[in-house]
Motif scaffolding. Structure first.
Motif, PDB file in Angstrom:
ATOM      1  N   VAL A 206       0.860  -1.310  -0.179  1.00 31.49           N
ATOM      2  CA  VAL A 206      -0.063   0.038   0.100  1.00 31.49           C
ATOM      3  C   VAL A 206       0.964   1.312   0.424  1.00 31.49           C
ATOM      4  N   ILE A 207       2.316   1.341   1.496  1.00 28.73           N
ATOM      5  CA  ILE A 207       2.798   2.410   0.698  1.00 28.73           C
ATOM      6  C   ILE A 207       3.595   2.568   0.040  1.00 28.73           C
ATOM      7  N   ASP A 208       4.136   2.049  -0.261  1.00 31.06           N
ATOM      8  CA  ASP A 208       5.152   1.134  -2.099  1.00 31.06           C
ATOM      9  C   ASP A 208       3.816   2.346  -3.525  1.00 31.06           C
ATOM     10  N   ALA A 209       2.651   2.049  -3.367  1.00 29.83           N
ATOM     11  CA  ALA A 209       2.557   1.703  -4.873  1.00 29.83           C
ATOM     12  C   ALA A 209       1.359   3.156  -4.269  1.00 29.83           C
TER      13      ALA A 209
ATOM     14  N   ALA B 128       2.086  -2.544 -13.760  1.00 31.38           N
ATOM     15  CA  ALA B 128       2.566  -3.731 -12.834  1.00 31.38           C
ATOM     16  C   ALA B 128       1.936  -4.794 -11.948  1.00 31.38           C
ATOM     17  N   ARG B 129       1.519  -2.873 -10.469  1.00 29.11           N
ATOM     18  CA  ARG B 129       1.401  -3.335  -9.120  1.00 29.11           C
ATOM     19  C   ARG B 129      -0.205  -4.340  -9.331  1.00 29.11           C
ATOM     20  N   PHE B 130      -1.340  -3.913 -10.981  1.00 27.77           N
ATOM     21  CA  PHE B 130      -2.262  -4.420 -10.406  1.00 27.77           C
ATOM     22  C   PHE B 130      -2.558  -5.077 -11.370  1.00 27.77           C
ATOM     23  N   ALA B 131      -3.371  -6.292 -10.804  1.00 27.32           N
ATOM     24  CA  ALA B 131      -3.786  -7.581 -11.497  1.00 27.32           C
ATOM     25  C   ALA B 131      -4.671  -6.403 -13.054  1.00 27.32           C
ATOM     26  N   THR B 132      -4.765  -7.898 -14.543  1.00 31.24           N
ATOM     27  CA  THR B 132      -5.203  -7.451 -15.099  1.00 31.24           C
ATOM     28  C   THR B 132      -6.794  -7.359 -15.184  1.00 31.24           C
ATOM     29  N   GLN B 133      -7.076  -8.593 -13.840  1.00 33.05           N
ATOM     30  CA  GLN B 133      -8.610  -8.310 -13.728  1.00 33.05           C
ATOM     31  C   GLN B 133      -9.363  -7.617 -12.480  1.00 33.05           C
ATOM     32  N   PHE B 134      -8.100  -6.001 -12.502  1.00 36.82           N
ATOM     33  CA  PHE B 134      -8.640  -4.930 -11.091  1.00 36.82           C
ATOM     34  C   PHE B 134      -9.608  -4.236 -11.439  1.00 36.82           C
ATOM     35  N   SER B 135     -10.923  -4.053 -10.490  1.00 33.35           N
ATOM     36  CA  SER B 135     -11.717  -3.411 -10.291  1.00 33.35           C
ATOM     37  C   SER B 135     -11.738  -2.474  -9.429  1.00 33.35           C
ATOM     38  N   MET B 136     -12.245  -1.153  -9.847  1.00 35.65           N
ATOM     39  CA  MET B 136     -12.170   0.011  -8.282  1.00 35.65           C
ATOM     40  C   MET B 136     -13.609   0.462  -8.506  1.00 35.65           C
ATOM     41  N   VAL B 137     -14.161   1.084  -6.934  1.00 36.14           N
ATOM     42  CA  VAL B 137     -15.672   1.350  -6.960  1.00 36.14           C
ATOM     43  C   VAL B 137     -14.283   3.030  -6.582  1.00 36.14           C
ATOM     44  N   SER B 138     -14.612   4.024  -7.350  1.00 37.50           N
ATOM     45  CA  SER B 138     -14.219   5.406  -7.625  1.00 37.50           C
ATOM     46  C   SER B 138     -14.304   6.076  -6.081  1.00 37.50           C
ATOM     47  N   PRO B 139     -14.078   7.049  -5.401  1.00 36.45           N
ATOM     48  CA  PRO B 139     -14.963   8.131  -4.233  1.00 36.45           C
ATOM     49  C   PRO B 139     -15.834   8.347  -4.384  1.00 36.45           C
TER      50      PRO B 139
ATOM     51  N   GLY C 128     -12.519  -0.194 -14.499  1.00 36.98           N
ATOM     52  CA  GLY C 128     -11.640  -1.637 -14.459  1.00 36.98           C
ATOM     53  C   GLY C 128     -10.328  -1.644 -14.624  1.00 36.98           C
ATOM     54  N   TYR C 129      -9.657  -2.501 -15.356  1.00 34.55           N
ATOM     55  CA  TYR C 129      -8.115  -2.261 -15.045  1.00 34.55           C
ATOM     56  C   TYR C 129      -7.512  -0.305 -16.543  1.00 34.55           C
ATOM     57  N   ASP C 130      -8.136  -1.552 -17.838  1.00 37.88           N
ATOM     58  CA  ASP C 130      -8.254  -0.535 -18.940  1.00 37.88           C
ATOM     59  C   ASP C 130      -8.040   0.566 -18.278  1.00 37.88           C
ATOM     60  N   ASP C 131      -9.592   1.383 -17.499  1.00 41.81           N
ATOM     61  CA  ASP C 131     -10.053   2.178 -16.457  1.00 41.81           C
ATOM     62  C   ASP C 131      -9.198   3.051 -16.740  1.00 41.81           C
ATOM     63  N   LEU C 132      -7.756   1.933 -15.105  1.00 39.76           N
ATOM     64  CA  LEU C 132      -6.730   2.578 -14.607  1.00 39.76           C
ATOM     65  C   LEU C 132      -5.922   3.426 -15.147  1.00 39.76           C
ATOM     66  N   SER C 133      -5.791   2.120 -16.308  1.00 39.83           N
ATOM     67  CA  SER C 133      -4.407   2.128 -16.894  1.00 39.83           C
ATOM     68  C   SER C 133      -4.666   4.203 -18.219  1.00 39.83           C
TER      69      SER C 133
ATOM     70  N   ALA D 201       3.268 -17.539  -5.155  1.00 47.29           N
ATOM     71  CA  ALA D 201       4.029 -18.020  -4.308  1.00 47.29           C
ATOM     72  C   ALA D 201       5.645 -17.415  -3.310  1.00 47.29           C
ATOM     73  N   GLU D 202       6.140 -16.669  -5.282  1.00 42.84           N
ATOM     74  CA  GLU D 202       7.341 -15.520  -4.414  1.00 42.84           C
ATOM     75  C   GLU D 202       6.932 -13.987  -3.724  1.00 42.84           C
ATOM     76  N   ASP D 203       5.414 -14.476  -2.942  1.00 39.96           N
ATOM     77  CA  ASP D 203       5.305 -13.220  -2.002  1.00 39.96           C
ATOM     78  C   ASP D 203       5.248 -11.646  -3.107  1.00 39.96           C
ATOM     79  N   ALA D 204       4.319 -12.216  -4.812  1.00 37.72           N
ATOM     80  CA  ALA D 204       4.130 -11.016  -5.217  1.00 37.72           C
ATOM     81  C   ALA D 204       2.685  -9.838  -4.895  1.00 37.72           C
ATOM     82  N   VAL D 205       2.829  -9.519  -4.759  1.00 35.99           N
ATOM     83  CA  VAL D 205       1.373  -8.821  -4.361  1.00 35.99           C
ATOM     84  C   VAL D 205       0.916  -8.405  -5.684  1.00 35.99           C
ATOM     85  N   LYS D 206      -0.265  -8.128  -5.853  1.00 32.90           N
ATOM     86  CA  LYS D 206      -1.099  -7.914  -7.119  1.00 32.90           C
ATOM     87  C   LYS D 206      -2.465  -7.284  -6.183  1.00 32.90           C
TER      88      LYS D 206
END
Length: 129
Positions: free
Chosen positions: A10-13, A35-46, A52-57, A115-120
Motif C-alpha cells: 500500500v505504501i509503495d504503490a 504492473a502492480r495491478f492485476a489485469t482483472q483489477f476493478s475499482m469503485v472510485s470515491p 476496470g484495469y483499462d480505465d485505470l491504465s 508463492a514468491e510473495d508478489a502482491v497484486k
C-alpha cells in the motif's frame, strides 16, 4: 509476516502514484506502476464510478503531472481478512495538492499473493471521508 507485506505494498504503490501524478516520476515508471495491478483489477472510485484495469491504465496514461505538488499520506492500516494467497486490507488516505486542496478517503483493497510473495491489487473501493 504477510501483514507487513500488504502494508508495504500500500505504501509503495502510493509513493509511485504520488510521484507519477505529481510529475516527479519519469515516463518509464508507468509500466512498473501498472504492473502492480492485476489485469482483472476493478475499482469503485470515491464518487461511485466503476472502473476496470483499462480505465485505470487510461487514467494513469493521461495523468502524468496532472496533480502538481501532490502528497499522499497513508494511515489507519488494518487487515480485514487474510488467507494463504491474499488479503483484504483497509486504510485511510490523505491527499494534499500544492495549491492547498486536500481530501481524505477510506479505502478497502483486495490483494492476491503468489508463492514468491508478489502482491497484486485485485479490487479497490474508495469513499470520501
Amino acid at each position: 509476516m504477510s501483514t507487513s507485506l500488504y502494508l508495504q505494498e500500500v505504501i509503495d504503490a502510493h509513493v509511485e502514484i504520488e510521484q507519477w501524478l505529481s510529475g516527479a516520476a519519469p515516463a518509464e515508471k508507468l509500466a512498473p506502476l501498472l504492473a502492480r495491478f492485476a489485469t482483472q483489477f476493478s475499482m469503485v472510485s470515491p464518487k461511485g464510478a466503476l472502473l476496470g484495469y483499462d480505465d485505470l491504465s487510461a487514467m494513469f496514461n493521461g495523468g502524468h503531472g496532472s496533480r502538481p505538488g501532490l502528497r499522499i499520506h497513508i494511515d489507519g492500516f488494518q487487515i480485514v481478512q487474510e488467507w494463504e494467497g491474499g488479503a483484504v486490507v483497509g486504510y485511510r488516505e490523505k491527499q494534499a495538492l500544492g495549491n492547498g486542496d486536500s481530501n481524505v478517503r477510506h479505502s478497502t483493497a483486495v490483494f492476491t499473493r503468489n508463492a514468491e510473495d508478489a502482491v497484486k491489487w485485485v479490487h479497490l473501493h474508495e469513499t470520501f471521508a
